[in-house]
Design an enzyme around this catalytic site. Structure first.
Site, PDB file in Angstrom:
ATOM      1  N   GLY A 109       0.884  -1.155   0.000  1.00  0.00           N
ATOM      2  CA  GLY A 109       0.000   0.000   0.000  1.00  0.00           C
ATOM      3  C   GLY A 109       0.918   1.199   0.000  1.00  0.00           C
ATOM      4  O   GLY A 109       1.999   1.142   0.607  1.00  0.00           O
ATOM      5  N   ARG A 124      -5.991   8.812  -6.900  1.00  0.00           N
ATOM      6  CA  ARG A 124      -6.676   7.602  -7.377  1.00  0.00           C
ATOM      7  C   ARG A 124      -8.152   7.932  -7.525  1.00  0.00           C
ATOM      8  O   ARG A 124      -8.935   7.724  -6.598  1.00  0.00           O
ATOM      9  CB  ARG A 124      -6.515   6.460  -6.366  1.00  0.00           C
ATOM     10  N   ASP A 176       6.440   5.553  -4.425  1.00  0.00           N
ATOM     11  CA  ASP A 176       6.518   5.254  -2.986  1.00  0.00           C
ATOM     12  C   ASP A 176       7.959   4.971  -2.558  1.00  0.00           C
ATOM     13  O   ASP A 176       8.399   5.389  -1.484  1.00  0.00           O
ATOM     14  CB  ASP A 176       5.673   4.023  -2.634  1.00  0.00           C
TER      15      ASP A 176
HETATM   16  O1  LIG Z   1      -3.714   1.962  -4.568  1.00  0.00           O
HETATM   17  C1  LIG Z   1      -3.221   1.800  -3.459  1.00  0.00           C
HETATM   18  O2  LIG Z   1      -3.774   2.091  -2.407  1.00  0.00           O
HETATM   19  C2  LIG Z   1      -1.878   1.245  -3.355  1.00  0.00           C
HETATM   20  O3  LIG Z   1      -1.243   1.616  -2.445  1.00  0.00           O
HETATM   21  C3  LIG Z   1      -1.432   0.252  -4.354  1.00  0.00           C
HETATM   22  C4  LIG Z   1       0.056   0.241  -4.610  1.00  0.00           C
HETATM   23  O4  LIG Z   1       0.780  -0.476  -3.642  1.00  0.00           O
HETATM   24  C5  LIG Z   1       0.634   1.596  -4.692  1.00  0.00           C
HETATM   25  O5  LIG Z   1      -0.304   2.468  -5.184  1.00  0.00           O
HETATM   26  C6  LIG Z   1       1.841   1.575  -5.566  1.00  0.00           C
HETATM   27  O6  LIG Z   1       2.249   2.873  -5.812  1.00  0.00           O
END
Ligand SMILES: O=C(O)C(=O)C[C@H](O)[C@H](O)CO
Length: 302
Positions: free
Chosen positions: A29, A167, A258
């Protein structure tokens, strides 16, 4: 000088292709990945803790054991009966990743319910990292609980680092997404966006436009990541460019940003100037995207 880094957000069960119908299980994450990489590159007298909520089920136990196994402290993590960690799957197409999520009822959504616990964890830390994903998963009232604690931390001079990590699928409205990301930046002393996302979701016409926008929100320092085009650093009045590191073949871009954040914060927190810190972090991110999954073992990194 010893210190404490705290990263706040959601760690999920990660599934990725392992040949045929097989899937390989991991844990990852964005903010957890940042904690993992920070731990790899911070000296031993620094502690790295993760702040989230998990359930009381066996997979939650596994998640905690995994974090501890990588030196990431779990002592502050909240446990919530009846909930479980979220889950995501990585899909790869020519090295570029996309994700499917099963996380709408994850335990991590309740991470900021107990404001006192959150405050105690933040007050005990010198460097605090969070992201747009952290904000996206919280109920609106808990976003305010978290941001007010972060504003206090920023006001007291702590390094509060924010990656907008946008996102759109995690937000119910684009307007609320932009407003909350901007509130996150206001609560931070360092913002570390990816330029692509900022162009797509804020309509920025240039690197300077992104930097100016975050400056207007009151963020002193900005690290703008632009993939293969390198990194622009805006610290104080100075804007400098750091080229990205060389990559032979991109295998999986998961965790590029990250890992950069974790390595950069590790260096910055221990006294490096932003430029060398960014150069090192770019090398780490370049190595990470030449391997599968979010968390690449230490021996494959610079
Ligand atoms: O979408 C998410 O919450 C994530 O953390 C997924 C992946 O591990 C992360 O985005 C990679 O950058």
């Amino acid at each position: 000088m010893a210190g404490r880094l705290l990263s706040i957000g959601e760690c999920m069960v990660e599934l990725r292709q392992a040949g045929g119908d097989l899937l390989r299980k991991g844990f990852a994450g964005d903010t957890f990945n940042t904690a993992y990489y920070a731990r790899l590159f911070l000296p031993a007298d620094w502690s790295v803790d993760y702040f989230t909520a998990v359930g009381t089920d066996p997979i939650s136990d596994e998640l905690l054991a995994f974090a501890e196994g990588h030196g990431v402290g779990t002592g502050r993590i909240v446990r919530i009966e009846g909930r479980s960690p979220g889950l995501y799957m990585i899909h790869l197409k020519d090295g570029e990743r996309s994700f499917s999520y099963w996380r709408s009822a994850s335990a991590a959504r309740l991470l900021a319910r107990d404001g006192d616990r959150l405050r105690a964890a933040i007050e005990a830390s010198d460097v605090i990292a969070f992201s747009g994903i952290t904000l996206a998963i919280l109920p609106a009232e808990d976003v305010e609980t978290l941001l007010s604690e972060l504003r206090r931390a920023k006001a007291s001079g702590k390094l509060v680092a924010f990656d907008p990590n946008i996102r759109p699928r995690l937000w119910d409205s684009a307007e609320r997404m932009r407003a909350t990301i901007s509130d996150g930046a206001r609560a931070a002393s360092l913002v570390m966006p990816g330029f692509d996302d900022e162009v797509t979701h804020f309509g920025d016409a240039s690197i300077d436009a992104t930097i100016d926008r975050y400056r207007m929100l009151g963020t002193a320092n900005i690290v703008l990541k632009d993939g293969g085009n390198g990194i622009t650093l805006a610290f104080g009045d100075e804007r400098t460019h750091v080229p990205s590191a060389k990559v032979e073949t991109i295998v999986d871009t998961t965790s590029a940003g990250d890992s950069f954040n974790g390595a950069f914060l590790a260096r910055l927190a221990t006294g490096a100037d932003p430029q060398p810190a960014a150069r090192f972090a770019a090398e780490v991110a370049a190595a990470v995207i030449q391997h599968h999954g979010a968390l690449v073992p230490r021996h494959k990194l610079p």
